[in-house]
Design a protein around this motif. Sequence first.
Motif, PDB file in Angstrom:
ATOM      1  N   ARG A   6       0.833  -1.207   0.000  1.00 52.25           N
ATOM      2  CA  ARG A   6       0.000   0.000   0.000  1.00 52.25           C
ATOM      3  C   ARG A   6       0.864   1.253   0.000  1.00 52.25           C
ATOM      4  O   ARG A   6       0.551   2.254  -0.664  1.00 52.25           O
ATOM      5  N   GLU A   7       1.980   1.210   0.728  1.00 49.93           N
ATOM      6  CA  GLU A   7       2.906   2.338   0.754  1.00 49.93           C
ATOM      7  C   GLU A   7       3.500   2.581  -0.634  1.00 49.93           C
ATOM      8  O   GLU A   7       3.626   3.741  -1.073  1.00 49.93           O
ATOM      9  N   ASP A   8       3.849   1.517  -1.336  1.00 49.19           N
ATOM     10  CA  ASP A   8       4.404   1.651  -2.687  1.00 49.19           C
ATOM     11  C   ASP A   8       3.395   2.278  -3.642  1.00 49.19           C
ATOM     12  O   ASP A   8       3.739   3.166  -4.431  1.00 49.19           O
ATOM     13  N   VAL A   9       2.156   1.813  -3.576  1.00 44.01           N
ATOM     14  CA  VAL A   9       1.118   2.347  -4.470  1.00 44.01           C
ATOM     15  C   VAL A   9       0.865   3.821  -4.162  1.00 44.01           C
ATOM     16  O   VAL A   9       0.779   4.658  -5.078  1.00 44.01           O
ATOM     17  N   ALA A  10       0.768   4.162  -2.891  1.00 47.99           N
ATOM     18  CA  ALA A  10       0.544   5.560  -2.506  1.00 47.99           C
ATOM     19  C   ALA A  10       1.703   6.444  -2.947  1.00 47.99           C
ATOM     20  O   ALA A  10       1.507   7.600  -3.347  1.00 47.99           O
ATOM     21  N   ASN A  11       2.913   5.905  -2.903  1.00 50.90           N
ATOM     22  CA  ASN A  11       4.089   6.669  -3.323  1.00 50.90           C
ATOM     23  C   ASN A  11       4.031   7.004  -4.809  1.00 50.90           C
ATOM     24  O   ASN A  11       4.340   8.127  -5.224  1.00 50.90           O
ATOM     25  N   VAL A  12       3.612   6.037  -5.636  1.00 55.16           N
ATOM     26  CA  VAL A  12       3.495   6.289  -7.072  1.00 55.16           C
ATOM     27  C   VAL A  12       2.403   7.312  -7.341  1.00 55.16           C
ATOM     28  O   VAL A  12       2.579   8.242  -8.144  1.00 55.16           O
ATOM     29  N   LEU A  13       1.259   7.185  -6.679  1.00 54.40           N
ATOM     30  CA  LEU A  13       0.169   8.134  -6.876  1.00 54.40           C
ATOM     31  C   LEU A  13       0.589   9.551  -6.483  1.00 54.40           C
ATOM     32  O   LEU A  13       0.146  10.533  -7.079  1.00 54.40           O
ATOM     33  N   GLU A  24      -4.533   0.859 -11.745  1.00 58.04           N
ATOM     34  CA  GLU A  24      -3.587   1.174 -12.818  1.00 58.04           C
ATOM     35  C   GLU A  24      -2.151   1.064 -12.329  1.00 58.04           C
ATOM     36  O   GLU A  24      -1.280   0.529 -13.023  1.00 58.04           O
ATOM     37  N   VAL A  25      -1.883   1.576 -11.133  1.00 61.30           N
ATOM     38  CA  VAL A  25      -0.534   1.504 -10.574  1.00 61.30           C
ATOM     39  C   VAL A  25      -0.131   0.058 -10.340  1.00 61.30           C
ATOM     40  O   VAL A  25       0.999  -0.355 -10.656  1.00 61.30           O
ATOM     41  N   LEU A  26      -1.035  -0.734  -9.784  1.00 61.57           N
ATOM     42  CA  LEU A  26      -0.735  -2.137  -9.492  1.00 61.57           C
ATOM     43  C   LEU A  26      -0.396  -2.935 -10.745  1.00 61.57           C
ATOM     44  O   LEU A  26       0.447  -3.837 -10.714  1.00 61.57           O
ATOM     45  N   THR A  27      -1.030  -2.599 -11.860  1.00 64.54           N
ATOM     46  CA  THR A  27      -0.901  -3.440 -13.049  1.00 64.54           C
ATOM     47  C   THR A  27       0.001  -2.866 -14.133  1.00 64.54           C
ATOM     48  O   THR A  27       0.449  -3.625 -15.009  1.00 64.54           O
ATOM     49  N   CYS A  28       0.285  -1.566 -14.094  1.00 65.13           N
ATOM     50  CA  CYS A  28       0.929  -0.929 -15.248  1.00 65.13           C
ATOM     51  C   CYS A  28       2.208  -0.168 -14.929  1.00 65.13           C
ATOM     52  O   CYS A  28       2.677   0.598 -15.782  1.00 65.13           O
ATOM     53  N   TYR A  29       2.795  -0.354 -13.769  1.00 66.03           N
ATOM     54  CA  TYR A  29       3.995   0.407 -13.413  1.00 66.03           C
ATOM     55  C   TYR A  29       5.186  -0.536 -13.224  1.00 66.03           C
ATOM     56  O   TYR A  29       5.364  -1.130 -12.167  1.00 66.03           O
ATOM     57  N   PRO A  30       6.009  -0.704 -14.280  1.00 73.49           N
ATOM     58  CA  PRO A  30       7.116  -1.665 -14.216  1.00 73.49           C
ATOM     59  C   PRO A  30       8.154  -1.315 -13.163  1.00 73.49           C
ATOM     60  O   PRO A  30       8.821  -2.202 -12.627  1.00 73.49           O
ATOM     61  N   GLY A  31       8.335  -0.011 -12.864  1.00 68.59           N
ATOM     62  CA  GLY A  31       9.297   0.353 -11.829  1.00 68.59           C
ATOM     63  C   GLY A  31       8.932  -0.237 -10.487  1.00 68.59           C
ATOM     64  O   GLY A  31       9.806  -0.714  -9.737  1.00 68.59           O
ATOM     65  N   MET A  32       7.645  -0.214 -10.170  1.00 68.43           N
ATOM     66  CA  MET A  32       7.195  -0.795  -8.910  1.00 68.43           C
ATOM     67  C   MET A  32       7.275  -2.321  -8.940  1.00 68.43           C
ATOM     68  O   MET A  32       7.668  -2.960  -7.954  1.00 68.43           O
ATOM     69  N   HIS A  33       6.948  -2.928 -10.065  1.00 68.53           N
ATOM     70  CA  HIS A  33       7.070  -4.380 -10.185  1.00 68.53           C
ATOM     71  C   HIS A  33       8.522  -4.811 -10.008  1.00 68.53           C
ATOM     72  O   HIS A  33       8.813  -5.845  -9.381  1.00 68.53           O
ATOM     73  N   ARG A  77       9.872   3.640  -0.269  1.00 68.99           N
ATOM     74  CA  ARG A  77       9.262   4.723  -1.065  1.00 68.99           C
ATOM     75  C   ARG A  77      10.182   5.199  -2.192  1.00 68.99           C
ATOM     76  O   ARG A  77      10.186   6.376  -2.545  1.00 68.99           O
ATOM     77  N   VAL A  78      10.940   4.299  -2.751  1.00 65.60           N
ATOM     78  CA  VAL A  78      11.749   4.618  -3.934  1.00 65.60           C
ATOM     79  C   VAL A  78      10.839   4.579  -5.158  1.00 65.60           C
ATOM     80  O   VAL A  78      10.051   3.648  -5.332  1.00 65.60           O
ATOM     81  N   PHE A  79      10.940   5.597  -5.994  1.00 60.40           N
ATOM     82  CA  PHE A  79      10.087   5.697  -7.182  1.00 60.40           C
ATOM     83  C   PHE A  79      10.960   5.602  -8.425  1.00 60.40           C
ATOM     84  O   PHE A  79      11.796   6.468  -8.677  1.00 60.40           O
ATOM     85  N   ILE A  80      10.774   4.528  -9.208  1.00 59.43           N
ATOM     86  CA  ILE A  80      11.467   4.367 -10.483  1.00 59.43           C
ATOM     87  C   ILE A  80      10.465   4.692 -11.579  1.00 59.43           C
ATOM     88  O   ILE A  80       9.557   3.909 -11.867  1.00 59.43           O
ATOM     89  N   ASP A  81      10.600   5.872 -12.178  1.00 63.88           N
ATOM     90  CA  ASP A  81       9.632   6.337 -13.169  1.00 63.88           C
ATOM     91  C   ASP A  81       9.971   5.777 -14.550  1.00 63.88           C
ATOM     92  O   ASP A  81      11.112   5.855 -14.993  1.00 63.88           O
ATOM     93  N   HIS A  82       8.993   5.227 -15.218  1.00 62.76           N
ATOM     94  CA  HIS A  82       9.132   4.567 -16.534  1.00 62.76           C
ATOM     95  C   HIS A  82      10.011   3.322 -16.406  1.00 62.76           C
ATOM     96  O   HIS A  82       9.600   2.233 -16.750  1.00 62.76           O
TER      97      HIS A  82
END
Length: 254
Positions: A6-13, A24-33, A77-82
């Motif tokens: 939940r912390e990871d998803v909130a960080n991306v949002l 969308e974040v759960l399924t479409c964000y390769p940085g988080m995966h 809470r590291v965010f890897i964009d794209h």
Amino acid sequence: MFSRLREDVANVLQHDPAARSKWEVLTCYPGMHALWLHRFANAAWRRGFRWVGRFTSHVGRMLTGVEIHPGATIGRRVFIDHGMGVVIGETAEVGDDCTIYQGVTLGGTSLYRGTKRHPTLGRGVVIGAGAKVLGGFEVGDGAKVGSNAVVVKPVPAGATAVGNPARIIEAGVDDAARAREAKAEQMGFTAYGVTRDLDDPVSKALHGLLDHAVETDRRIGVLLARLAEAGIAVDGAVRAADSFDPKGLGKMVD
């Protein structure tokens, strides 16, 4: 585990205005995966299951385009964009709340086993797209690395590194460089991709023009200040020729 997800998803949002929903974040964000797969790979690596860790990392690279060595340490809470093209080496350490854009390399310059070969990022560090941070040094808390910069030496906390090879810009230390970059933004382009240290003649010409523009602005400011002190109003429409003293011009521009 679920609280961390939940912390990871909130960080991306929070960081990405393009993110519209949790699904969308759960399924479409390769940085988080990639980060989720790395946690499993890192756990296996630390417990001695080195092949499992490397294979998980390999699968993660194929699925996400992000290569994180299972031995690397990644904070919260590291965010890897794209994410595509990001490479994080074995001895790299990424602090909490860091942001890493596509094409970034946290690499090493040493081939010796058992040594600290990759960089350490403090809290809240931002690494711009295409930047290369190479070596076992530290990038301080809150520092920023510009797009396509090549950093091969430590970056102090709160400073900014730009160019190839990167130069360090700190508040109050490189005011001329800050003025030049402010002028570059005014003129409509970023100085991140252009640096004085390159041999490109176009790059050097652009920097010469920027330096000249900054110096011209400074001298005009001095002239206007001196004219105002002399009681001469300069509004760009009316020229007070009768009250202008040409003898004092030399003193104004000294």
